[in-house]
Design a protein around this motif. Structure first.
Motif, PDB file in Angstrom:
ATOM      1  N   THR A  77      31.358 -17.575 -17.124  1.00  0.00           N
ATOM      2  CA  THR A  77      29.266 -17.459 -17.685  1.00  0.00           C
ATOM      3  C   THR A  77      28.925 -18.625 -16.543  1.00  0.00           C
ATOM      4  O   THR A  77      27.789 -18.649 -16.117  1.00  0.00           O
ATOM      5  CB  THR A  77      29.160 -17.305 -18.327  1.00  0.00           C
ATOM      6  OG1 THR A  77      29.804 -18.532 -19.310  1.00  0.00           O
ATOM      7  CG2 THR A  77      29.453 -16.143 -20.054  1.00  0.00           C
ATOM      8  N   PHE A  78      29.886 -19.467 -16.385  1.00  0.00           N
ATOM      9  CA  PHE A  78      29.324 -20.512 -15.353  1.00  0.00           C
ATOM     10  C   PHE A  78      30.369 -21.104 -14.615  1.00  0.00           C
ATOM     11  O   PHE A  78      31.368 -20.820 -15.604  1.00  0.00           O
ATOM     12  CB  PHE A  78      28.665 -21.698 -16.416  1.00  0.00           C
ATOM     13  CG  PHE A  78      29.041 -22.181 -17.639  1.00  0.00           C
ATOM     14  CD1 PHE A  78      29.709 -22.770 -17.563  1.00  0.00           C
ATOM     15  CD2 PHE A  78      27.860 -21.503 -18.524  1.00  0.00           C
ATOM     16  CE1 PHE A  78      30.104 -23.358 -18.859  1.00  0.00           C
ATOM     17  CE2 PHE A  78      28.454 -21.794 -20.039  1.00  0.00           C
ATOM     18  CZ  PHE A  78      29.754 -23.358 -20.106  1.00  0.00           C
TER      19      PHE A  78
ATOM     20  N   VAL B 250      36.169 -17.907 -18.503  1.00  0.00           N
ATOM     21  CA  VAL B 250      35.192 -17.007 -20.090  1.00  0.00           C
ATOM     22  C   VAL B 250      34.414 -16.841 -18.613  1.00  0.00           C
ATOM     23  O   VAL B 250      33.384 -15.917 -18.953  1.00  0.00           O
ATOM     24  CB  VAL B 250      34.363 -18.673 -20.491  1.00  0.00           C
ATOM     25  CG1 VAL B 250      32.997 -18.576 -20.749  1.00  0.00           C
ATOM     26  CG2 VAL B 250      35.436 -19.045 -21.355  1.00  0.00           C
TER      27      VAL B 250
ATOM     28  N   GLU C 274      19.030 -23.955 -19.293  1.00  0.00           N
ATOM     29  CA  GLU C 274      19.999 -22.860 -19.212  1.00  0.00           C
ATOM     30  C   GLU C 274      21.083 -23.840 -18.267  1.00  0.00           C
ATOM     31  O   GLU C 274      21.591 -23.901 -18.344  1.00  0.00           O
ATOM     32  CB  GLU C 274      20.191 -21.746 -18.052  1.00  0.00           C
ATOM     33  CG  GLU C 274      21.001 -20.795 -17.955  1.00  0.00           C
ATOM     34  CD  GLU C 274      20.931 -19.396 -17.544  1.00  0.00           C
ATOM     35  OE1 GLU C 274      21.381 -18.972 -17.003  1.00  0.00           O
ATOM     36  OE2 GLU C 274      19.617 -19.766 -17.074  1.00  0.00           O
TER      37      GLU C 274
ATOM     38  N   LYS D 206      34.100 -15.214 -29.679  1.00  0.00           N
ATOM     39  CA  LYS D 206      33.601 -13.994 -29.911  1.00  0.00           C
ATOM     40  C   LYS D 206      33.503 -13.350 -31.073  1.00  0.00           C
ATOM     41  O   LYS D 206      34.246 -13.691 -31.948  1.00  0.00           O
ATOM     42  CB  LYS D 206      34.459 -12.764 -28.541  1.00  0.00           C
ATOM     43  CG  LYS D 206      34.776 -13.145 -27.308  1.00  0.00           C
ATOM     44  CD  LYS D 206      35.557 -12.352 -27.036  1.00  0.00           C
ATOM     45  CE  LYS D 206      36.071 -12.135 -25.414  1.00  0.00           C
ATOM     46  NZ  LYS D 206      36.822 -11.990 -24.723  1.00  0.00           N
TER      47      LYS D 206
END
Length: 168
Positions: free
Chosen positions: A143-144, A141, A111, A80
């Motif tokens: 995001t995945f 995290v 992606e 970040k």
């Protein structure tokens, strides 16, 4: 007089030895310019079982996804911007040196949609707690998904685990 002569002789000897070391360091006497400390590894995967699991994951993901082995996490994660610059380099170094066992990406856009971790038996962390903390950080995290697979899983178990996170 003998003492002065011995002193000068000793000093000259040290100067010659020092100069030889410095010159040798800069010009690397005795080493070929193309000499390298690296050697080719015997195999891309650490074990036959890891290779077989990779093939199984690739087959299960089929036409919808690419599966990439041994991708450094710095290619799929970043630190970040608001993190202090002193800490930022530590975090960056941590993900740059740690490879994910497999990364799954869409065929259409490549992606990243999931990261596969092969259980703790295939890693060289000093202790399991350190490894688990690191993996938990990655899972947070968000995001995945971080998919945990084991080397001894059969095709149907791999399909079942991947189906929880991917559209197969």
């Amino acid at each position: 007089m003998e003492t002065a002569f011995l002193f000068i002789l000793t000093a000259a000897t040290f100067v010659v030895i020092g100069a030889t070391i410095v010159i040798g360091h800069f010009f690397r006497f005795g080493k070929k310019k193309d000499a390298s400390p690296y050697v080719k590894r015997p195999a891309f995967f650490d074990s036959r079982r890891e290779f077989e699991l990779f093939n199984t994951v690739a087959e299960v993901c089929g036409a919808h996804y690419y599966v990439f082995p041994h991708v450094h996490l710095g290619r799929v994660l970043d630190v970040k911007e608001k993190v202090d610059w002193k800490e930022r380099s530590n975090y960056r170094s941590r993900i740059d040196r740690k490879p994910a066992d497999m990364v799954i990406g869409t065929r259409a856009t490549v992606e990243v949609v999931a990261v596969v971790e092969l259980g703790s038996e295939s890693h060289n962390f000093p202790d399991k707690k350190t490894h688990n903390r690191f993996i938990d950080d990655l899972a947070n995290v968000g995001t995945f998904p971080l998919i945990d697979l084991r080397l001894n899983m059969d095709r149907e178990a791999v399909r079942a685990e991947l189906s929880k996170f991917l559209q197969l």
